[in-house]
Write an enzyme that holds these catalytic residues in place. Structure first.
Site, PDB file in Angstrom:
ATOM      1  N   HIS A 101       0.854  -1.192   0.000  1.00  0.00           N
ATOM      2  CA  HIS A 101       0.000   0.000   0.000  1.00  0.00           C
ATOM      3  C   HIS A 101       0.883   1.232   0.000  1.00  0.00           C
ATOM      4  O   HIS A 101       1.823   1.340   0.774  1.00  0.00           O
ATOM      5  CB  HIS A 101      -0.951   0.010   1.195  1.00  0.00           C
ATOM      6  CG  HIS A 101      -0.294  -0.303   2.504  1.00  0.00           C
ATOM      7  ND1 HIS A 101       0.040  -1.590   2.870  1.00  0.00           N
ATOM      8  CD2 HIS A 101       0.109   0.498   3.506  1.00  0.00           C
ATOM      9  CE1 HIS A 101       0.627  -1.558   4.046  1.00  0.00           C
ATOM     10  NE2 HIS A 101       0.694  -0.308   4.464  1.00  0.00           N
ATOM     11  N   HIS A 103       1.092   5.003   0.901  1.00  0.00           N
ATOM     12  CA  HIS A 103       0.438   6.049   1.689  1.00  0.00           C
ATOM     13  C   HIS A 103       0.539   7.367   0.920  1.00  0.00           C
ATOM     14  O   HIS A 103       1.626   7.749   0.470  1.00  0.00           O
ATOM     15  CB  HIS A 103       1.156   6.260   3.026  1.00  0.00           C
ATOM     16  CG  HIS A 103       1.128   5.096   3.971  1.00  0.00           C
ATOM     17  ND1 HIS A 103       0.294   5.046   5.071  1.00  0.00           N
ATOM     18  CD2 HIS A 103       1.848   3.952   3.998  1.00  0.00           C
ATOM     19  CE1 HIS A 103       0.511   3.917   5.737  1.00  0.00           C
ATOM     20  NE2 HIS A 103       1.454   3.236   5.116  1.00  0.00           N
TER      21      HIS A 103
HETATM   22  P1  5GP Z   1       1.706   0.231   7.297  1.00  0.00           P
HETATM   23  O1  5GP Z   1       2.106   0.466   8.727  1.00  0.00           O
HETATM   24  O2  5GP Z   1       1.571  -1.258   7.001  1.00  0.00           O
HETATM   25  O3  5GP Z   1       2.546   0.940   6.285  1.00  0.00           O
HETATM   26  O4  5GP Z   1       0.283   0.897   7.137  1.00  0.00           O
HETATM   27  C1  5GP Z   1      -0.912   0.238   7.423  1.00  0.00           C
HETATM   28  C2  5GP Z   1      -1.979   1.299   7.416  1.00  0.00           C
HETATM   29  O5  5GP Z   1      -3.236   0.651   7.328  1.00  0.00           O
HETATM   30  C3  5GP Z   1      -2.010   2.146   8.698  1.00  0.00           C
HETATM   31  O6  5GP Z   1      -1.835   3.513   8.373  1.00  0.00           O
HETATM   32  C4  5GP Z   1      -3.362   1.834   9.301  1.00  0.00           C
HETATM   33  O7  5GP Z   1      -3.959   2.952   9.921  1.00  0.00           O
HETATM   34  C5  5GP Z   1      -4.163   1.344   8.107  1.00  0.00           C
HETATM   35  N1  5GP Z   1      -5.212   0.408   8.426  1.00  0.00           N
HETATM   36  C6  5GP Z   1      -5.110  -0.665   9.272  1.00  0.00           C
HETATM   37  N2  5GP Z   1      -6.279  -1.327   9.321  1.00  0.00           N
HETATM   38  C7  5GP Z   1      -7.135  -0.655   8.502  1.00  0.00           C
HETATM   39  C8  5GP Z   1      -8.503  -0.885   8.137  1.00  0.00           C
HETATM   40  O8  5GP Z   1      -9.177  -1.821   8.579  1.00  0.00           O
HETATM   41  N3  5GP Z   1      -9.058   0.000   7.258  1.00  0.00           N
HETATM   42  C9  5GP Z   1      -8.345   1.057   6.743  1.00  0.00           C
HETATM   43  N4  5GP Z   1      -9.003   1.863   5.900  1.00  0.00           N
HETATM   44  N5  5GP Z   1      -7.061   1.282   7.061  1.00  0.00           N
HETATM   45  C10 5GP Z   1      -6.450   0.441   7.920  1.00  0.00           C
END
Ligand code: 5GP
Ligand code: ZN
Length: 115
Positions: A101, A103
């Site tokens: 993903h 951001h």
């Molecule tokens: P990472 O730390 O893996 O780069 O980012 C994961 C992102 O996914 C975080 O910013 C977190 O807030 C988001 N996230 C986690 N669970 C959910 C969810 O159930 N729905 C949405 N829309 N975002 C999520």
């Protein structure tokens, strides 16, 4: 698609999310815990755990994550002011969801370096 993967389930509509853009390759939705006025996640429809798993055949897809983020920034009017795109990879990079993903963070001034 992986049943166990949160973002596959969002892509498939099994778990609700505020989707802001979608096409054949990617889906973009609002982060549930936003860190800026705009915090959108752009994900490939296909399950790819980390950027380490991208092959050369995925270069169009990887680029599309970026051009999608830029289009959303333009649409929301902060393209000229500036914004940040982030791809976290694995534990030391802060990745918590193992489906790639990008951001998109915008709408405020962002400091550097990150934590
Ligand atoms: P990472 O730390 O893996 O780069 O980012 C994961 C992102 O996914 C975080 O910013 C977190 O807030 C988001 N996230 C986690 N669970 C959910 C969810 O159930 N729905 C949405 N829309 N975002 C999520
Ligand atoms: Zn997935």
């Amino acid at each position: 698609m992986s049943d166990a993967c949160l973002f596959c389930r969002i892509v498939d509509g099994d778990i609700p999310a505020t989707i802001v853009y979608e096409d054949d390759l990617v889906v973009a939705f609002e982060d549930v815990n936003p860190q800026a006025p705009t915090h959108v996640l752009v994900v490939p429809r296909r399950h790819i755990p980390t950027i380490n798993d991208l092959g050369t055949e995925d270069e169009t897809l990887a680029g599309h994550l970026l051009t999608t983020a830029a289009a959303i920034a333009r649409e929301r009017g902060f393209d000229a002011a500036g914004y940040r795109t982030v791809l976290n990879c694995n534990a030391a990079g802060g990745q918590t969801v193992f489906h790639i993903h990008l951001h998109l963070l915008g709408g405020r001034n962002l400091s550097w370096p990150p934590g």
